[in-house]
Design an enzyme around this catalytic site. Structure first.
Site, PDB file in Angstrom:
ATOM      1  N   ARG A  13      12.941  25.524  25.168  1.00 41.91           N
ATOM      2  CA  ARG A  13      13.190  26.007  26.537  1.00 41.91           C
ATOM      3  C   ARG A  13      12.642  25.034  27.577  1.00 41.91           C
ATOM      4  NH1 ARG A  13      11.829  31.715  25.544  1.00 41.91           N
ATOM      5  NH2 ARG A  13      13.117  32.238  23.776  1.00 41.91           N
TER       6      ARG A  13
ATOM      7  N   ARG B 135      12.922  29.348  33.237  1.00 38.05           N
ATOM      8  CA  ARG B 135      12.337  30.113  34.340  1.00 38.05           C
ATOM      9  C   ARG B 135      11.077  29.551  34.976  1.00 38.05           C
ATOM     10  NH1 ARG B 135      11.833  35.549  31.158  1.00 38.05           N
ATOM     11  NH2 ARG B 135      11.492  33.944  29.587  1.00 38.05           N
TER      12      ARG B 135
ATOM     13  N   ARG C 255      20.368  29.406  38.817  1.00 36.84           N
ATOM     14  CA  ARG C 255      20.802  30.595  38.081  1.00 36.84           C
ATOM     15  C   ARG C 255      21.351  31.657  39.022  1.00 36.84           C
ATOM     16  NH1 ARG C 255      16.551  34.464  34.982  1.00 36.84           N
ATOM     17  NH2 ARG C 255      16.125  35.012  37.149  1.00 36.84           N
TER      18      ARG C 255
ATOM     19  N   ASP D 294      22.515  29.324  24.794  1.00 36.35           N
ATOM     20  CA  ASP D 294      21.674  30.316  24.123  1.00 36.35           C
ATOM     21  C   ASP D 294      22.225  30.536  22.715  1.00 36.35           C
ATOM     22  OD1 ASP D 294      19.368  32.324  24.709  1.00 36.35           O
ATOM     23  OD2 ASP D 294      20.810  33.439  23.524  1.00 36.35           O
TER      24      ASP D 294
ATOM     25  N   TYR E  44      19.302  40.116  15.817  1.00 35.78           N
ATOM     26  CA  TYR E  44      19.742  40.643  17.125  1.00 35.78           C
ATOM     27  C   TYR E  44      20.932  41.585  16.973  1.00 35.78           C
ATOM     28  CZ  TYR E  44      16.621  37.464  19.604  1.00 35.78           C
ATOM     29  OH  TYR E  44      15.516  36.821  20.077  1.00 35.78           O
TER      30      TYR E  44
HETATM   31  O1  1CP Z   1      16.131  24.070  27.563  1.00 36.54           O
HETATM   32  C1  1CP Z   1      16.313  24.603  26.486  1.00 36.54           C
HETATM   33  O2  1CP Z   1      15.453  24.722  25.579  1.00 36.54           O
HETATM   34  C2  1CP Z   1      17.690  25.128  26.154  1.00 36.54           C
HETATM   35  C3  1CP Z   1      17.878  26.454  26.444  1.00 36.54           C
HETATM   36  C4  1CP Z   1      17.710  27.563  25.436  1.00 36.54           C
HETATM   37  C5  1CP Z   1      17.522  27.573  24.047  1.00 36.54           C
HETATM   38  C6  1CP Z   1      17.299  26.410  23.110  1.00 36.54           C
HETATM   39  C7  1CP Z   1      17.826  28.906  25.852  1.00 36.54           C
HETATM   40  C8  1CP Z   1      18.055  29.350  27.233  1.00 36.54           C
HETATM   41  N1  1CP Z   1      17.787  29.702  24.751  1.00 36.54           N
HETATM   42  C9  1CP Z   1      17.583  28.930  23.643  1.00 36.54           C
HETATM   43  C10 1CP Z   1      17.529  29.365  22.230  1.00 36.54           C
HETATM   44  C11 1CP Z   1      17.127  30.753  21.941  1.00 36.54           C
HETATM   45  N2  1CP Z   1      17.506  31.913  22.560  1.00 36.54           N
HETATM   46  C12 1CP Z   1      16.318  31.108  20.841  1.00 36.54           C
HETATM   47  C13 1CP Z   1      15.794  30.132  19.834  1.00 36.54           C
HETATM   48  C14 1CP Z   1      14.569  29.462  20.361  1.00 36.54           C
HETATM   49  C15 1CP Z   1      13.380  30.361  20.514  1.00 36.54           C
HETATM   50  O3  1CP Z   1      12.877  30.856  19.483  1.00 36.54           O
HETATM   51  O4  1CP Z   1      12.944  30.544  21.644  1.00 36.54           O
HETATM   52  C16 1CP Z   1      16.161  32.496  20.835  1.00 36.54           C
HETATM   53  C17 1CP Z   1      15.375  33.343  19.866  1.00 36.54           C
HETATM   54  C18 1CP Z   1      16.916  32.987  21.930  1.00 36.54           C
HETATM   55  C19 1CP Z   1      17.090  34.393  22.314  1.00 36.54           C
HETATM   56  C20 1CP Z   1      16.609  34.569  23.714  1.00 36.54           C
HETATM   57  N3  1CP Z   1      17.366  34.262  24.803  1.00 36.54           N
HETATM   58  C21 1CP Z   1      15.345  34.968  24.148  1.00 36.54           C
HETATM   59  C22 1CP Z   1      14.186  35.353  23.234  1.00 36.54           C
HETATM   60  C23 1CP Z   1      13.933  36.829  23.374  1.00 36.54           C
HETATM   61  C24 1CP Z   1      13.280  37.469  22.218  1.00 36.54           C
HETATM   62  O5  1CP Z   1      14.003  38.043  21.374  1.00 36.54           O
HETATM   63  O6  1CP Z   1      12.029  37.443  22.163  1.00 36.54           O
HETATM   64  C25 1CP Z   1      15.356  34.950  25.539  1.00 36.54           C
HETATM   65  C26 1CP Z   1      14.253  35.318  26.496  1.00 36.54           C
HETATM   66  C27 1CP Z   1      16.637  34.495  25.938  1.00 36.54           C
HETATM   67  C28 1CP Z   1      17.118  34.241  27.310  1.00 36.54           C
HETATM   68  C29 1CP Z   1      17.025  32.814  27.678  1.00 36.54           C
HETATM   69  N4  1CP Z   1      17.693  31.826  26.994  1.00 36.54           N
HETATM   70  C30 1CP Z   1      17.476  30.633  27.620  1.00 36.54           C
HETATM   71  C31 1CP Z   1      16.634  30.863  28.755  1.00 36.54           C
HETATM   72  C32 1CP Z   1      16.191  29.819  29.738  1.00 36.54           C
HETATM   73  C33 1CP Z   1      16.342  32.247  28.766  1.00 36.54           C
HETATM   74  C34 1CP Z   1      15.530  32.972  29.817  1.00 36.54           C
HETATM   75  C35 1CP Z   1      16.538  33.681  30.649  1.00 36.54           C
HETATM   76  C36 1CP Z   1      16.370  33.756  32.125  1.00 36.54           C
HETATM   77  O7  1CP Z   1      15.749  34.720  32.535  1.00 36.54           O
HETATM   78  O8  1CP Z   1      16.948  32.942  32.860  1.00 36.54           O
END
Ligand code: 1CP
Length: 319
Positions: free
Chosen positions: A2, A6, A15, A51, A126
């Site tokens: 990430r 945020r 966003r 994502d 999920y």
């Molecule tokens: O910059 C980067 O790293 C690329 C962006 C990225 C990546 C690699 C996002 C954007 N998501 C992911 C992968 C992702 N998504 C994973 C694998 C990596 C990890 O373990 O963190 C997982 C499990 C998710 C699922 C997900 N999407 C979560 C985790 C929630 C949980 O189950 O605990 C969350 C919070 C998201 C939303 C998300 N995806 C990405 C961002 C920047 C966000 C935050 C959303 C926001 O409020 O804008």
């Protein structure tokens, strides 16, 4: 981990009121958000903004990303009849925006672009739980009690993930990362029986493309040797296992990525620096270490700590 997200005011601005899935379908937004951290930090690679749920949404499933929660399913997938709701997934047809954003980014970037996908177990969690889960108990129950459902679901997910990753590499991604974020919920024997064959199928299905493959999960200390068998050249590790101990379990032929605790970046620079130096100390200058956080950047992280962190690591590891 990430890299975008945020903790950056410019991300929140870009966003607006859209969610991550809507942003991911807009190549211009994807290019902008992927580049944002690179403007602040001298990072050695970019990771595509997307994502892990993107291909599932593209295959017609009702999934939303709720702010502060994560992925949430309108209707979870729990019985054989539910599998029919997973539509077909041809990247060029159902998610053309991924290839388009990747091609645009590769033209702009001075550093390699990492493509990624969620691994079948993490995606299945999920789909089955219906959202984030602490113990993944329904998933683990179905995995053990409903073998024909489990095999069909994992077959379907691994086919989608392989197509999705291949499309990213064909569009120019220079490496791929397969996120099995929640695999650490499993014991090694269950992992080997119910998860490894499908992760291996994906990683082996990428071998001919010749790009480095990174495989990551959280809390996978006990699983590292089993995850290595899935075939990636690089294993990502979180902060719970000391980097040298993780490397010992994997052997010197495997590269390791990690493993600074993301909370270490949320306070003073001095604490962040101290913890980062401890990670480098454990890496001991051996070849095959990709410095990274052990999991995603936390929203309260001061961006300046990350800028200094990147510079510190470059300074200390310059050859
Ligand atoms: O910059 C980067 O790293 C690329 C962006 C990225 C990546 C690699 C996002 C954007 N998501 C992911 C992968 C992702 N998504 C994973 C694998 C990596 C990890 O373990 O963190 C997982 C499990 C998710 C699922 C997900 N999407 C979560 C985790 C929630 C949980 O189950 O605990 C969350 C919070 C998201 C939303 C998300 N995806 C990405 C961002 C920047 C966000 C935050 C959303 C926001 O409020 O804008």
């Amino acid at each position: 981990m990430r890299q975008a997200g945020r903790y950056l005011p410019e991300y929140l601005e870009a966003r607006g009121s859209r969610d991550v899935l809507a942003l991911s379908r807009d190549p211009e937004a994807v290019v902008e958000i992927t580049l944002q951290p690179l403007r602040r930090f001298d990072a050695d690679a970019a990771i595509l903004f997307s994502d892990i749920m993107v291909p599932l949404a593209a295959a017609g499933l009702d999934v939303r990303i709720e702010s502060g929660v994560g992925p949430v399913m309108g209707e979870p997938i729990r019985v054989a009849e539910d599998l029919a709701r997973i539509g077909s997934f041809d990247p060029a047809e159902h998610a053309p925006y991924v290839g388009e954003a990747t091609r645009l980014l590769v033209k702009e970037l001075q550093v390699p672009l990492i493509g990624f996908a969620g691994a079948p177990f993490t995606l299945a969690s999920y789909l089955i739980e219906g959202g984030p889960s602490r113990d993944h108990r329904r998933t683990k129950r179905l995995m053990r009690d409903e073998p024909s459902f489990w095999v069909r679901l994992m077959d379907r997910l691994s086919e989608m993930v392989l197509a999705h990753l291949r499309a990213q590499v064909e569009a120019g991604a220079a490496a791929v990362q397969l996120f099995d974020s929640w695999a650490g919920a499993l014991d090694p024997e269950s992992y080997r029986r119910h998860v490894l064959p499908w992760s291996r199928r994906i990683l082996e299905g990428l071998a001919d493309l010749g790009v480095p493959r990174i495989h990551f999960g959280v809390g996978t200390g006990e699983l590292l040797p089993a995850m290595r068998e899935a075939g990636a050249e690089v294993l990502g590790v979180d902060w719970r296992v000391p980097l040298d101990a993780a490397w010992e379990r994997l052997g010197p032929e495997t590269a390791v990525q990690g493993n600074l605790d993301p909370t270490a970046c949320t306070g003073s620079w001095e604490a962040c620096e101290r913890e980062a130096l401890a990670v480098l100390e454990r890496a001991g200058g051996r070849p095959g270490h990709i410095f990274n956080l052990g999991h995603g950047v936390l929203p309260e992280t001061p961006p300046d700590n990350l800028a200094r962190l990147v510079d510190l690591v470059h300074e200390r590891t310059a050859r």
